[in-house]
Write an enzyme that holds these catalytic residues in place. Structure first.
Site, short mmCIF file in Angstrom:
data_model
loop_
_atom_site.label_atom_id
_atom_site.label_comp_id
_atom_site.label_asym_id
_atom_site.label_seq_id
_atom_site.Cartn_x
_atom_site.Cartn_y
_atom_site.Cartn_z
N GLU A 153 -9.79 -1.75 5.00
CA GLU A 153 -10.70 -1.47 6.13
C GLU A 153 -11.56 -2.38 6.29
OE1 GLU A 153 -8.87 0.01 8.13
OE2 GLU A 153 -8.44 2.24 7.75
N HIS A 213 -7.68 -4.56 9.68
CA HIS A 213 -7.21 -4.49 8.24
C HIS A 213 -5.93 -5.31 7.98
CE1 HIS A 213 -4.89 -0.63 9.17
NE2 HIS A 213 -4.10 -1.59 9.11
N ASN A 218 -8.22 -2.92 13.68
CA ASN A 218 -9.43 -3.06 13.31
C ASN A 218 -9.56 -4.08 12.47
OD1 ASN A 218 -8.47 -2.08 10.92
ND2 ASN A 218 -9.68 -0.47 10.74
N ASP A 228 0.76 -1.11 -0.15
CA ASP A 228 0.04 0.11 -0.10
C ASP A 228 0.89 1.34 0.06
OD1 ASP A 228 0.96 -0.48 2.51
OD2 ASP A 228 -1.11 -0.99 3.38
#
Ligand code: F6R
Length: 242
Positions: free
Chosen positions: A143, A138, A136, A67
């Site tokens: 996400e 990810h 979370n 990313d």
């Protein structure tokens, strides 16, 4: 998933770094999928150490990073390109031309995604993917959402991710968007190593290992992959029944 709990981040870095080095020794032109963030850094240090000792060479290795932030100049100190250069590439013998990144500043995200997919395919796909996990759940910057993503795309980062990564940004606010490889693309790696340390990751780790397979925890998709090694320290292992 093969879950291994080791005493601390440095023991994990040694084990995970050795796994990468062993693969590269067997297959000098291996294709590696790489992550940024704090989790893989001890593994990168191990790879640097073994390369420096002449035990392994990355000269023929190709890498694809997961990313990149949108709206940051590539040379900014917080870009993932800069991170990888500082934490790994400048300290091993890999030619920078063998390293691949999504362009967070692309004008056409669909074209950029197609370009990355083509480059990955032309390289023969990722042999070994290194992952961290967000608080979370990810992976990459996928996400929690309503559907598992497939190829690379531009994502709006969630408040949880912005809170986790903002402290690294000292001269400007953290970007709100990033380009990331999709979950489907990550799952095509032949082998995956996921590293998680610290208590803040315990809930996400439990959901990844024991929860329902759901895009609300993107890492849970790894349950469907045949070759995943998860390295945890005791705090990240938390109450997961391992
Ligand atoms: C970064 C990435 C993210 C991180 C995750 C954990 O390339 O893909 O999924 O792995 O946000 O970050 P750290 O390791 O900093 O806790």
């Amino acid at each position: 998933m093969n879950v291994i709990v080791l005493e601390n981040a440095s023991a994990i870095g040694q084990a995970a770094g050795d796994m990468v080095c062993e693969l590269v020794s067997r297959r000098p032109n291996a294709v590696l999928g790489l992550a940024t963030g704090s989790s893989p850094v001890p593994a990168y240090r191990r790879m640097i150490e073994r390369c420096g000792a002449g035990e392994v060479s990355f000269r023929e290795v190709t890498t694809f990073n997961l990313d990149e932030y949108c709206g940051l100049p590539a040379e900014h100190k917080n870009s993932y390109r800069t991170f990888m250069r500082e934490e790994l590439f400048s300290q091993v013998d890999i030619p920078l031309g063998n390293t691949n990144f999504l362009d967070g500043n692309c004008a056409d995200e669909a074209a950029e995604s197609a370009r990355y997919s083509r480059a990955l395919e032309a390289a023969g796909g990722v042999e070994l993917q290194i992952l961290g996990i967000g608080r979370n759940g990810h992976i990459g910057f996928n996400e929690p959402g309503e559907a598992f993503t497939q190829e690379a795309y531009k994502v709006a980062l969630t408040p949880s991710t912005i809170e986790a990564n903002s402290p690294y940004f000292t001269d400007r606010p953290m970007p709100a968007y990033a380009m990331t490889m999709g979950v489907g693309q990550i799952l095509r790696a032949r082998k995956i190593i996921l590293i998680a340390t610290g208590e803040a990751k315990a809930d996400a780790v439990r959901a990844m290992l024991e929860g329902e397979i759901t895009p609300r925890c993107p890492a849970s998709a790894l349950q469907g992959h045949p070759d995943v090694t998860v390295y945890l320290d005791p705090a990240a292992a938390g109450e997961a029944s391992i």
